[in-house]
Design a protein around this motif. Sequence first.
Motif, PDB file in Angstrom:
ATOM      1  N   LYS A   3       0.799  -1.455  -0.111  1.00 55.94           N
ATOM      2  CA  LYS A   3       0.423   0.361   0.216  1.00 55.94           C
ATOM      3  C   LYS A   3       0.955   1.291   0.529  1.00 55.94           C
ATOM      4  N   MET A   4       0.559   1.882  -1.176  1.00 53.55           N
ATOM      5  CA  MET A   4       0.825   3.200  -0.802  1.00 53.55           C
ATOM      6  C   MET A   4       0.139   4.350  -0.117  1.00 53.55           C
ATOM      7  N   GLU A   5       0.372   5.406   0.734  1.00 50.33           N
ATOM      8  CA  GLU A   5      -0.567   6.625   0.946  1.00 50.33           C
ATOM      9  C   GLU A   5       0.338   7.836   0.554  1.00 50.33           C
ATOM     10  N   HIS A   6      -0.991   8.816  -0.017  1.00 46.27           N
ATOM     11  CA  HIS A   6      -0.401  10.468  -0.254  1.00 46.27           C
ATOM     12  C   HIS A   6      -1.259  11.223   0.555  1.00 46.27           C
ATOM     13  N   THR A   7      -1.271  12.437   1.099  1.00 41.47           N
ATOM     14  CA  THR A   7      -1.731  13.493   0.923  1.00 41.47           C
ATOM     15  C   THR A   7      -1.939  14.609   0.010  1.00 41.47           C
ATOM     16  N   ILE A   8      -2.671  14.794  -0.646  1.00 42.40           N
ATOM     17  CA  ILE A   8      -2.898  16.152  -2.147  1.00 42.40           C
ATOM     18  C   ILE A   8      -1.920  17.117  -1.127  1.00 42.40           C
ATOM     19  N   LEU A   9      -1.372  18.108  -2.349  1.00 44.51           N
ATOM     20  CA  LEU A   9      -0.871  19.153  -1.206  1.00 44.51           C
ATOM     21  C   LEU A   9      -1.778  19.842  -2.452  1.00 44.51           C
ATOM     22  N   GLU A  10      -1.460  22.009  -2.203  1.00 45.96           N
ATOM     23  CA  GLU A  10      -2.400  22.344  -2.729  1.00 45.96           C
ATOM     24  C   GLU A  10      -1.611  22.949  -4.288  1.00 45.96           C
ATOM     25  N   GLU A  11      -0.639  23.181  -4.216  1.00 44.04           N
ATOM     26  CA  GLU A  11      -0.041  22.400  -6.045  1.00 44.04           C
ATOM     27  C   GLU A  11      -0.941  21.801  -6.731  1.00 44.04           C
ATOM     28  N   GLN A  12      -1.451  20.421  -6.251  1.00 46.45           N
ATOM     29  CA  GLN A  12      -2.395  19.247  -7.009  1.00 46.45           C
ATOM     30  C   GLN A  12      -3.739  19.777  -7.373  1.00 46.45           C
ATOM     31  N   LYS A  13      -3.566  20.701  -6.208  1.00 42.57           N
ATOM     32  CA  LYS A  13      -5.814  20.632  -5.814  1.00 42.57           C
ATOM     33  C   LYS A  13      -5.966  21.142  -7.520  1.00 42.57           C
ATOM     34  N   GLY A  14      -7.809  20.585  -7.857  1.00 42.17           N
ATOM     35  CA  GLY A  14      -7.906  20.933  -9.133  1.00 42.17           C
ATOM     36  C   GLY A  14      -7.267  19.941  -9.666  1.00 42.17           C
ATOM     37  N   ASP A  15      -6.334  18.860  -9.360  1.00 46.74           N
ATOM     38  CA  ASP A  15      -5.888  17.967 -11.463  1.00 46.74           C
ATOM     39  C   ASP A  15      -6.842  16.686 -10.828  1.00 46.74           C
ATOM     40  N   ARG A  16      -6.493  15.823 -11.384  1.00 51.81           N
ATOM     41  CA  ARG A  16      -7.342  14.942 -12.058  1.00 51.81           C
ATOM     42  C   ARG A  16      -6.585  13.627 -11.073  1.00 51.81           C
ATOM     43  N   GLY A  40     -11.200  -0.632  -7.962  1.00 47.09           N
ATOM     44  CA  GLY A  40     -11.266  -0.335  -6.457  1.00 47.09           C
ATOM     45  C   GLY A  40      -9.909  -0.431  -6.132  1.00 47.09           C
ATOM     46  N   ASN A  41      -8.816  -0.268  -6.083  1.00 43.22           N
ATOM     47  CA  ASN A  41      -7.571  -0.158  -5.272  1.00 43.22           C
ATOM     48  C   ASN A  41      -7.105   1.475  -4.767  1.00 43.22           C
ATOM     49  N   VAL A  42      -8.043   2.066  -5.172  1.00 39.32           N
ATOM     50  CA  VAL A  42      -7.788   3.372  -5.316  1.00 39.32           C
ATOM     51  C   VAL A  42      -8.829   3.549  -4.082  1.00 39.32           C
ATOM     52  N   LEU A  43      -8.437   4.619  -3.316  1.00 36.52           N
ATOM     53  CA  LEU A  43      -9.584   5.084  -2.196  1.00 36.52           C
ATOM     54  C   LEU A  43      -8.948   6.602  -1.523  1.00 36.52           C
ATOM     55  N   VAL A  44      -9.880   7.019  -1.310  1.00 39.37           N
ATOM     56  CA  VAL A  44     -10.133   8.891  -1.832  1.00 39.37           C
ATOM     57  C   VAL A  44     -10.588   9.117  -0.790  1.00 39.37           C
ATOM     58  N   ASN A  45      -9.698   9.164   0.875  1.00 41.59           N
ATOM     59  CA  ASN A  45     -10.967   9.746   2.037  1.00 41.59           C
ATOM     60  C   ASN A  45     -11.771   8.717   1.958  1.00 41.59           C
ATOM     61  N   GLY A  46     -11.263   7.475   2.400  1.00 43.73           N
ATOM     62  CA  GLY A  46     -11.661   6.222   2.520  1.00 43.73           C
ATOM     63  C   GLY A  46     -13.356   5.258   1.246  1.00 43.73           C
ATOM     64  N   LYS A  47     -12.784   6.092  -0.046  1.00 38.44           N
ATOM     65  CA  LYS A  47     -14.569   5.864  -0.282  1.00 38.44           C
ATOM     66  C   LYS A  47     -13.782   5.322  -2.191  1.00 38.44           C
ATOM     67  N   SER A  56      -8.802  17.621  -4.156  1.00 38.90           N
ATOM     68  CA  SER A  56      -8.943  19.305  -3.219  1.00 38.90           C
ATOM     69  C   SER A  56      -7.695  18.215  -2.271  1.00 38.90           C
ATOM     70  N   VAL A  57      -7.112  19.507  -1.239  1.00 42.65           N
ATOM     71  CA  VAL A  57      -6.214  19.870  -0.457  1.00 42.65           C
ATOM     72  C   VAL A  57      -6.557  19.472   0.514  1.00 42.65           C
ATOM     73  N   SER A  58      -5.091  18.073   0.931  1.00 38.36           N
ATOM     74  CA  SER A  58      -6.080  17.521   2.077  1.00 38.36           C
ATOM     75  C   SER A  58      -7.031  15.921   1.627  1.00 38.36           C
ATOM     76  N   ASP A  59      -7.074  15.567   0.763  1.00 44.53           N
ATOM     77  CA  ASP A  59      -7.270  14.478   0.179  1.00 44.53           C
ATOM     78  C   ASP A  59      -6.462  13.857   0.261  1.00 44.53           C
ATOM     79  N   PHE A  60      -7.295  12.179   1.618  1.00 38.45           N
ATOM     80  CA  PHE A  60      -6.033  11.166   1.180  1.00 38.45           C
ATOM     81  C   PHE A  60      -6.094   9.923   0.566  1.00 38.45           C
ATOM     82  N   ILE A  61      -4.756   9.966   0.324  1.00 39.50           N
ATOM     83  CA  ILE A  61      -5.358   8.749  -1.055  1.00 39.50           C
ATOM     84  C   ILE A  61      -4.597   7.762  -0.379  1.00 39.50           C
TER      85      ILE A  61
END
Length: 303
Positions: A3-16, A40-47, A56-61
């Motif tokens: 598994k790999m985790e990533h939190t969306i940064l300000e500069e990634q806001k609005g990116d696909r 279903g191998n990618v979850l954003v904020n658990g969904k 969005s900024v701070s989305d947890f992937i």
Amino acid sequence: MEKMEHTILEEQKGDRIDKVISGLNEEWSRTQVQDWIKEGNVLVNGKNVKTNYKCSVSDFIVITIPEPEELDVVPEEMDLDIYYEDKDVLVVNKPKGMVVHPAPGHLTGTLVNGLMAHCKDLSGINGVLRPGIVHRIDKDTSGLLMVAKNDLAHESLVNQLVEKSVTRKYKAIVHGVIPHEYGTIDAPLGRDPKDRQSMTVVDNGKHAVTHFRVLERFNEFTFVECQLETGRTHQIRVHMKYIGYPLAGDPKYGPRKTLDLNGQALHAGLLGFIHPRTNEYLEFEAPLPEDFEELLDRLRNNR
């Protein structure tokens, strides 16, 4: 499964989401990431989300990287030009015309088929069709490739590519006479919206930098050395076209009237990297193929 985790940064806001994830690892293609999202191998904020989800900024992937599938690629005995080999890595000089790894419908005659016959221990990180392959060169480009024989080596070599610490120098013949001695092309690359099989310079593409220097000038062509800072698909071919000096013989990015070379005049001649286990810097150089040298001789004689 890893598994790999990533939190969306300000500069990634609005990116696909698929663009963001494929940008986290140079070896992950956008198509591959889209498959992971659909499975279903990618979850954003658990969904679960769709491939076109805007971040969005701070989305947890959380990305669940699928286990490599059982190999279904047949080993084939080949006369490989091995430049270096130990228990961790292998450096091979790929001839022009050979595909690096199998693809659906094209499972034989590739470098991977030959490598699997040569050594049974190749890393499995890239899954079923690309064991051991850390980076690629195009079918009609000749030259040096590093291959990982275990997962430790694979992770180290991929990290070096991401950190831009691998030395990769190519020799090329381009259309036109370049007037200056040196240059740097810093232009982002992505799929051509008009032709998904081709790459082009696009505003929202992946960061791509190529340095070049002139080695020799001819009447209508220039012999150059290109050094990759990044390693995007078709990078040198697209970048040189972008500045008005497309590669000679290039059927995809060159002019219609070009040299008949059965593919672009491009050779991956120098490769250097830090050994994953010993931390020693290794560098290898492969001479130009015979047909490339013959072309240079013809151009010299026509001056």
